[in-house]
Design an enzyme around this catalytic site. Structure first.
Site, short mmCIF file in Angstrom:
data_model
loop_
_atom_site.label_atom_id
_atom_site.label_comp_id
_atom_site.label_asym_id
_atom_site.label_seq_id
_atom_site.Cartn_x
_atom_site.Cartn_y
_atom_site.Cartn_z
CG ASP A 75 0.47 4.96 4.15
OD1 ASP A 75 -0.34 4.03 4.01
OD2 ASP A 75 1.71 4.77 4.22
CD GLU A 76 -0.40 2.81 8.41
OE1 GLU A 76 -1.38 2.15 8.83
OE2 GLU A 76 0.74 2.31 8.27
NE ARG A 123 3.69 -4.11 11.12
CZ ARG A 123 3.20 -3.68 9.96
NH1 ARG A 123 3.86 -2.81 9.24
NH2 ARG A 123 2.05 -4.14 9.49
CD GLN A 141 -1.71 -3.17 8.99
OE1 GLN A 141 -0.70 -2.73 9.53
NE2 GLN A 141 -1.78 -3.39 7.68
CE LYS A 171 -2.19 -1.08 3.76
NZ LYS A 171 -1.55 -2.40 3.94
CB THR A 172 3.61 2.38 2.21
OG1 THR A 172 2.77 2.21 3.35
CG2 THR A 172 4.44 3.62 2.39
P1 ATP Z 1 1.57 -2.09 5.92
O1 ATP Z 1 0.17 -2.58 5.87
O2 ATP Z 1 2.36 -2.78 6.95
O3 ATP Z 1 1.68 -0.61 5.94
P2 ATP Z 1 2.02 -1.95 3.10
O4 ATP Z 1 0.83 -2.57 2.47
O5 ATP Z 1 2.10 -0.49 3.11
O6 ATP Z 1 2.24 -2.57 4.53
P3 ATP Z 1 4.62 -1.80 1.88
O7 ATP Z 1 5.35 -1.36 3.09
O8 ATP Z 1 4.34 -0.84 0.82
O9 ATP Z 1 3.28 -2.55 2.32
O10 ATP Z 1 5.35 -3.04 1.24
C1 ATP Z 1 5.78 -4.15 2.01
C2 ATP Z 1 7.10 -4.67 1.48
O11 ATP Z 1 6.90 -5.32 0.24
C3 ATP Z 1 8.10 -3.58 1.23
O12 ATP Z 1 9.38 -4.05 1.56
C4 ATP Z 1 7.97 -3.34 -0.25
O13 ATP Z 1 9.15 -2.79 -0.79
C5 ATP Z 1 7.71 -4.74 -0.78
N1 ATP Z 1 6.92 -4.75 -2.03
C6 ATP Z 1 5.73 -4.18 -2.25
N2 ATP Z 1 5.30 -4.42 -3.50
C7 ATP Z 1 6.24 -5.15 -4.12
C8 ATP Z 1 6.39 -5.70 -5.43
N3 ATP Z 1 5.47 -5.55 -6.37
N4 ATP Z 1 7.50 -6.41 -5.68
C9 ATP Z 1 8.44 -6.58 -4.73
N5 ATP Z 1 8.38 -6.08 -3.48
C10 ATP Z 1 7.29 -5.38 -3.17
MG MG Z 2 2.21 0.88 4.72
#
Ligand code: ATP
Ligand code: MG
Length: 739
Positions: free
Chosen positions: A220-221, A601, A251, A35-36
């Site tokens: 975000d969040e 995490r 979350q 997402k981020t």
């Molecule tokens: P959270 O819910 O904990 O905030 P999130 O959904 O925001 O998580 P991110 O932090 O954006 O997730 O991504 C999680 C991890 O996965 C990061 O290390 C990111 O670089 C990696 N990642 C995300 N998308 C891809 C992709 N398409 N290919 C490879 N790695 C990825």
């Molecule tokens: Mg995130």
């Protein structure tokens, strides 16, 4: 297909979200699904593909740390300096707006931000001035009331007492508090958001300006936004703005602070948003993800998401049953050493806990082992007493009418200003509607010479510091205040390590000032900018930022972050889930989401620990392992070391919960035994009503007192009501009548 380089590192679903036609978008997805990453790429995409000027973008994250990360990522993606971008927390952005538009917001140019601690002090002063009983009106509760109203966007005139005298009094205190803040140019955290919202709403030109400037709002969040934050978004996004929000209902962990997970559904409806779902987790091993999914599956009313990972298997989750908190810390320390030996950086390891008070045992162990560590949140650097003392001197040089700063240091170091003199001073200030500073001159002629001289001496001291710091560099100003105030000498005399640590912290303050770069946009003089920064900064940038170090933080502050190795410690009933949540079915789901946040995490390795006995909050308690441990798929777990049998000071019966003999006698029958032995006051300790007493509550009816927690202001009572079920209430506000 021709692949845009920005889209290349994304999967199909992520690409669709990033490249969606401009318009309201909701990305609803589980932890670690990118997402981020999507949010960051969306920002870059809008700039590169849609020709959006970087200034046209407003991105909101939850912590300063996340903001810095996003800024850095956008910088790398676009090769432009991130400082041109409006990226920050809601509070940071609101602060920026108010600094720019202080006039329109009805604030003095030098308005100061007041942290939660100072806010509570001011509320306490008002309660005393009104001659209200602090037991009945605990400042903490009253402050909570005020902040809740602000978070909901409500000012005193909009509040109705509904014929309830308690509420009427609370509204009155809110009103007085706000008057006082306005007089003194003080803005608390909730006020930042509300004021900034009001100024955009009530100044049509300003509102229109920012609406046309920020066509794109990225949040975000989103699951943890509160009412006023949502209203902000709506306000800025009218006239065709396109908010792009990402979140995960599983979350949502700040309901206790007013967050409304319902905002996600509401956003979808209010904006007729396009919804994208991401289902692939890139962060964790299959074992870790499986555990997280199993825990969260126990919650009901979820928006429902699938989450899978291509990473097969993974190391098992290791569970360690420690004897006590020191043993737990030793265990963690040993594992960290192992990882260190295998070449892993220390920063790859995070220790996550439910309550700040748990950090001490780990800090001690790490310190003794000379392993560098950083604590996020907790008692933040700028909240430490000695730092606030030094800053109070500087605040007074900026604004002598700052009563909170005045009260804090008027007799620190001791300069012979007694409590009685201060009481008189407050009374005069109240009568004449003066600041304490001005009241000194009013009162001095009536005081005995010694008291008058002492007070005047204090004013003269501040005047000397004010003159002395003129024209100096920021860090020299701070050094001068520390010396001239006598604080350095004062702490140097303090015994043993404490004084030494405090002196080190004061030194640290000087270095923090040396490295401080004010935000040009705010146009404040360096000292004023530094003081504002000290209040807003949440200790995320400690001095040793560059040093490779173990990361310590609460589960709450770990949101959005990831670490190769995670230790979730203190998995015990009454600690995690917390005592209140363990006893209240309404609070349990949020606690479980917090557990889900913690587990997700971890990238490669996860350790879970609990201790049989724990000294915390000054008491030793014996607790059962957390129910969350039992909710994990047992095949994914390995017990690190079989429990060694130790002789405990308890009568235990294998297979049955440990029951402290001394609690059995007074545990009311309605309490199940598994909850009856956590840390709590010893029977016979002073409780305002006997345990087991029958009581009547105006709203919940009749019930039985099960237990008390805390003392004084924060005393809470747990009552089993016949009709309304079990409730935790603030004793002083609950108006219980003993039958
Ligand atoms: P959270 O819910 O904990 O905030 P999130 O959904 O925001 O998580 P991110 O932090 O954006 O997730 O991504 C999680 C991890 O996965 C990061 O290390 C990111 O670089 C990696 N990642 C995300 N998308 C891809 C992709 N398409 N290919 C490879 N790695 C990825
Ligand atoms: Mg995130």
């Amino acid at each position: 297909m021709d692949q845009h380089p920005l889209l290349a590192p994304l999967n199909e679903a992520q690409r669709a979200a990033v490249a969606a036609a401009p318009g309201p978008v909701l990305v609803l997805a589980g932890a670690g699904s990118g997402k981020t990453r999507v949010l960051t790429h969306r920002a870059a995409w809008l700039i590169l593909e849609h020709g959006l000027a970087p200034q046209g973008l407003l991105a909101v994250t939850f912590t300063n740390k996340a903001a810095a990360e996003m800024r850095g990522r956008i910088e790398t993606l676009l090769g432009i300096p991130g400082s041109a971008l409006w990226i920050g927390t809601f509070h940071g952005i609101a602060h920026r707006l108010l600094r720019r538009h202080w006039r329109e917001a009805g604030l003095p140019q030098t308005f100061r931000i007041q942290d939660e601690d100072d806010q509570q002090r001011l509320v306490r002063r008002i309660i005393r001035e009104q001659q209200l009983d602090e037991q009945r009106w605990p400042p903490r509760e009253v402050t909570g009331f005020i902040n809740r109203q602000k978070d909901e966007g409500r000012r005193p005139p909009q509040l109705e007492d509904r014929g309830d005298p308690t509420r009427r009094q609370l509204i009155r205190i809110y009103e007085l508090y706000q008057q006082r803040c306005n007089q003194q140019g003080l803005v608390d955290f909730a006020e930042l958001l509300l004021r900034a919202f009001e100024v955009l709403r009530d100044q049509p030109q300003l509102g229109a300006h920012y609406r046309s400037r920020f066509r794109h709002l990225l949040v975000d969040e989103f699951q943890d936004t509160n009412t006023i934050q949502y209203q902000w978004l709506r306000l800025l996004a009218t006239d065709g703005g396109a908010p792009f929000v990402v979140g995960d209902d599983d979350q949502s962990i700040y309901r206790w602070r007013g967050a409304r997970v319902e905002n996600m559904q509401q956003f979808r409806r209010d904006f007729a948003a396009q919804v994208f779902r991401l289902e692939q987790n890139y962060r964790s091993t299959a074992v870790i993800l499986g555990a997280a999914n199993a825990v969260i599956a126990k919650n009901r009313d979820r928006m429902g998401k699938e989450l899978w990972t291509a990473a097969a298997g993974g190391e098992p989750i290791r569970v360690y049953a420690a004897f006590n908190e020191r043993d737990e810390a030793e265990f963690v320390l040993e594992r960290i050493r192992e990882h260190q030996r295998s070449g892993e950086p220390l920063a790859a390891c995070a220790i996550l806990y439910r309550s700040n008070a748990q950090s001490r045992a780990f800090e001690e162990a790490l310190m003794a082992a000379r392993i560098p560590y950083r604590v996020y949140g907790g008692l933040r650097f700028f909240e430490r007493a000695e730092i606030k003392d030094a800053l109070a001197y500087l605040r007074l040089t900026q604004a002598p009418a700052d009563d909170t700063a005045f009260e804090r240091i008027v007799n620190l170091p001791v300069r012979g200003i007694g409590a009685a003199t201060l009481e008189q001073l407050r009374a005069v200030a109240r009568q004449r509607e003066q600041s304490l500073w001005d009241a000194v001159e009013t009162l001095a002629p009536e005081l005995p010479a010694r008291a008058a001289n002492a007070l005047r001496g204090f004013r003269a001291l501040i005047a000397r510091i004010t003159a002395g710091i003129a024209g100096l560099e920021l860090h020299e100003q701070i050094r001068l205040a520390i010396e001239a105030s006598g604080l350095r000498e004062h702490y140097a005399r303090e015994k043993e390590n404490r004084g030494e640590a405090r002196l080190e912290n004061l030194e640290e303050l000087v270095s923090a000032a040396e490295g401080f770069a004010p935000d040009d946009d705010e146009g404040l003089p360096p000292l004023a900018a530094f003081l504002a920064h000290a209040t807003l900064e949440s200790g995320e940038a400690q001095a040793s930022a560059g040093l490779d170090s173990v990361q310590l933080m609460t589960l709450h502050s770990a949101k959005g972050l990831e670490f190769p190795t995670v230790f979730i410690v203190g998995l015990e009933e009454g600690l995690f889930p917390s005592e209140q949540a363990a006893a209240d079915a309404d609070r349990l789901p949020e606690e479980r989401r917090l557990c889900y946040v913690g587990i997700t995490r971890a990238m490669r390795r996860l350790y879970l620990t609990h201790a049989e006995s724990r000294r915390i909050y000054g008491r030793t308690g014996y607790r059962d392992p957390s129910r969350f441990l039992a909710e994990l798929p047992q095949q994914a777990l390995t017990e690190v070391r079989p429990r060694i049998s130790v002789s405990r000071p308890l009568a235990t019966d294998p297979g049955r919960p440990i029951v402290r003999p001394d609690t059995r006698a007074w545990a009311a029958p309605a309490v199940s035994p598994r909850r009856s032995h956590s840390a709590r006051p010893v029977p016979g300790e002073d409780t305002p009503m006997p345990l087991g007493a029958r009581v009547r509550h105006p709203k919940f009816g009749e019930g039985t007192i099960l237990r008390f927690e805390g003392n004084g202001d924060s005393r809470q009572v747990h009552v089993n009501f016949e009709r309304a079920g079990q409730k935790w209430l603030m004793f002083s506000l609950a108006r219980l009548e003993q039958l």
